[in-house]
Design an enzyme around this catalytic site. Structure first.
Site, PDB file in Angstrom:
ATOM      1  N   GLU A 179     -31.812   1.259 -14.802  1.00  0.00           N
ATOM      2  CA  GLU A 179     -33.008   0.593 -15.345  1.00  0.00           C
ATOM      3  C   GLU A 179     -34.336   1.034 -14.711  1.00  0.00           C
ATOM      4  O   GLU A 179     -35.169   0.198 -14.368  1.00  0.00           O
ATOM      5  CB  GLU A 179     -32.848  -0.927 -15.221  1.00  0.00           C
ATOM      6  CG  GLU A 179     -31.570  -1.434 -15.874  1.00  0.00           C
ATOM      7  CD  GLU A 179     -31.399  -2.951 -15.753  1.00  0.00           C
ATOM      8  OE1 GLU A 179     -32.172  -3.584 -15.020  1.00  0.00           O
ATOM      9  OE2 GLU A 179     -30.471  -3.481 -16.388  1.00  0.00           O
ATOM     10  N   GLU A 289     -22.034  -1.738 -20.856  1.00  0.00           N
ATOM     11  CA  GLU A 289     -22.089  -3.195 -20.627  1.00  0.00           C
ATOM     12  C   GLU A 289     -22.085  -3.936 -21.963  1.00  0.00           C
ATOM     13  O   GLU A 289     -22.859  -4.870 -22.175  1.00  0.00           O
ATOM     14  CB  GLU A 289     -23.350  -3.548 -19.826  1.00  0.00           C
ATOM     15  CG  GLU A 289     -23.468  -2.765 -18.532  1.00  0.00           C
ATOM     16  CD  GLU A 289     -24.668  -3.151 -17.676  1.00  0.00           C
ATOM     17  OE1 GLU A 289     -25.278  -4.200 -17.909  1.00  0.00           O
ATOM     18  OE2 GLU A 289     -24.994  -2.369 -16.755  1.00  0.00           O
TER      19      GLU A 289
HETATM   20  C1  XIL Z   1     -25.537  -9.049 -14.167  1.00  0.00           C
HETATM   21  C2  XIL Z   1     -24.267  -9.789 -13.772  1.00  0.00           C
HETATM   22  O1  XIL Z   1     -23.413  -9.851 -14.878  1.00  0.00           O
HETATM   23  C3  XIL Z   1     -24.604 -11.181 -13.296  1.00  0.00           C
HETATM   24  O2  XIL Z   1     -23.444 -11.815 -12.769  1.00  0.00           O
HETATM   25  C4  XIL Z   1     -25.666 -11.111 -12.202  1.00  0.00           C
HETATM   26  O3  XIL Z   1     -26.064 -12.429 -11.863  1.00  0.00           O
HETATM   27  C5  XIL Z   1     -26.892 -10.339 -12.681  1.00  0.00           C
HETATM   28  O4  XIL Z   1     -26.474  -9.054 -13.110  1.00  0.00           O
HETATM   29  N1  XIL Z   1     -27.717  -5.039 -16.429  1.00  0.00           N
HETATM   30  C6  XIL Z   1     -26.917  -4.568 -15.431  1.00  0.00           C
HETATM   31  C7  XIL Z   1     -25.911  -5.463 -14.810  1.00  0.00           C
HETATM   32  O5  XIL Z   1     -26.966  -3.364 -15.129  1.00  0.00           O
HETATM   33  O6  XIL Z   1     -25.726  -5.160 -13.455  1.00  0.00           O
HETATM   34  C8  XIL Z   1     -26.286  -6.909 -14.951  1.00  0.00           C
HETATM   35  O7  XIL Z   1     -25.217  -7.705 -14.457  1.00  0.00           O
HETATM   36  C9  XIL Z   1     -26.590  -7.220 -16.397  1.00  0.00           C
HETATM   37  C10 XIL Z   1     -27.757  -6.405 -16.887  1.00  0.00           C
END
Ligand code: XIL
Length: 406
Positions: A179, A289
């Protein structure tokens, strides 16, 4: 023996035979793809039918984000049955794994790696450099002053060598930088103004992170990971970053498209365009994701509507209505139809969380209402996202069948 008794016995025998025949043919004709039965905490699935990974064995690995705890609980059987790749949801992020200088919390990360290795499951590492869940100690020197660019990059290098080095040969792919691209509509602002960017006075940390990761584990596949990579403005910014990395001979293998999607976002055209652009650079793509929330954008409260200091009540969970379900099924089907068309370029698809029982997108009303305890007393304030292919009882949803029946 009296002949009538003989006949009665024959009748009873016949009856038993007929019942046995009916029962056995019923069992054989029951469709094989009914919901799977699992025993809590047992990693052996009770039926023998295929999992997601088997339906996609000629396409790409299918992964899931996991916590160390989930591997010892009722999710573990489902994970082993359905998936052949895992990503630690939080346990390898910079802050959790390296909370202060020289201190590493290996326990959870090691547990995930051991579990995956013992079940022949691939592991994606997530992540080596991010502005969230970061190791904040890295940004300050011992006097609490901002560190120099040189010291920050040295710390990044130590971190990456230690973490990627430990799992060398076990983690086949890393989200090296997460990101780093800016979200605004300003097309001239390519990079996110994070601590990384500000201290380095530019994007050098991105190239440095890839270089360190490659040195630490030359065989690991290295990805740049981001969200909204299908939205035109952000897509073009990511494209610019990728072109620069390639021009500078940075060891990058591909792009992670996070795929935190909505019922109508992205459109098929946007998804194809994003894939075409990235793959035109010779890069691979991983959907890292994936989840598709059923939640619609929140309407903005009218200005002046709430008195100062008033408690703002979250809107109650709209529930998984048939209408939202149908839209979700269609969006999942659209996505996987396109994924299969691009199988030459896609090297994995990972879901973010296991089932609708728990998603990071579930919104607890408790934040405004007095914390988790209050939310627990008022479960209707929990606003769920229902974004995955398994329901709250870990059973396959209709959306599941829409992606495996092709
Ligand atoms: C999220 C997790 O799922 C949560 O448990 C945590 O509180 C915050 O992060 N983008 C990403 C992930 O790259 O690492 C994130 O994961 C969601 C958004």
């Amino acid at each position: 023996m009296d002949p009538s008794t003989i006949f009665k016995n024959i009748d009873r025998g016949l009856l038993l035979l007929i019942i046995a025949f009916i029962v056995s043919s019923f069992i054989q004709n029951t469709p094989k793809k009914g919901p799977a039965l699992f025993i809590a905490g047992n990693t052996k699935a009770h039926n023998t039918d295929k999992g997601l990974k088997d339906y996609y064995k000629n396409y790409f690995p299918i992964g899931v984000a996991v916590s160390a705890a989930s591997l010892h609980g009722p999710d573990s059987a489902l994970i082993v049955k359905e998936f052949n790749s895992v990503t630690p949801e939080n346990d390898m992020k910079m802050g959790p794994i390296n909370p202060s200088e020289g201190v590493y919390n290996w326990k959870n990360a090691d547990d995930i790696v051991d579990f995956a290795v013992s079940h022949h499951i691939k592991i994606r590492g997530h992540n080596l450099c991010w502005h969230n869940q970061e190791a904040i100690w890295m940004f300050k020197d011992t006097n609490g002053k901002p560190v120099t660019k040189e010291l920050l990059l040295q710390r990044l290098k130590d971190h990456i060598f230690t973490v990627a080095g430990r799992y060398k040969g076990k983690i086949y792919a890393w989200d090296v930088v997460n990101e780093a691209v800016d979200d605004s509509d300003d097309t001239t602002q390519i990079y996110r103004k994070s601590n990384w960017y500000n201290i380095c006075n530019g994007p050098d940390f991105i190239e440095a992170a890839f270089k360190y990761a490659h040195e630490a584990d030359p065989h690991a596949r290295l990805y740049y990971n981001d969200y909204n990579s299908e939205h035109p403005v952000k897509r073009e910014k990511i494209f610019k970053l990728l072109k620069k990395l390639i021009a500078d001979h940075v060891p990058i293998d591909g792009v992670g498209m996070q795929a935190h999607w909505k019922l109508n976002d992205p459109s098929p055209d946007e998804l194809r365009k994003a894939l075409d652009e990235v793959t035109s650079l010779g890069l691979k793509v991983q959907f890292t994701e994936l989840d598709i929330t059923i939640r619609l954008p929140q309407p903005k409260p009218a200005t002046g509507a709430a008195a100062p200091g008033a408690t703002i009540l979250p809107t109650p969970d709209p529930g998984y209505t048939p209408e939202l379900e149908a839209k979700q099924i269609a969006q999942y089907k659209m996505a996987f139809d396109i994924f299969r068309q691009y199988k030459k370029f896609i090297t994995s698809v990972t879901f973010w969380n296991v089932s609708d029982r728990y998603s990071w997108l579930d919104q607890r009303g408790g934040g405004l209402m007095g914390g988790a305890a209050a939310a627990a007393k008022a479960p209707h304030l929990l606003k769920k996202a229902y974004p995955l292919l398994f329901d709250e009882n870990r059973q396959r949803k209709k959306a599941y069948w829409s992606v495996v029946n092709f």
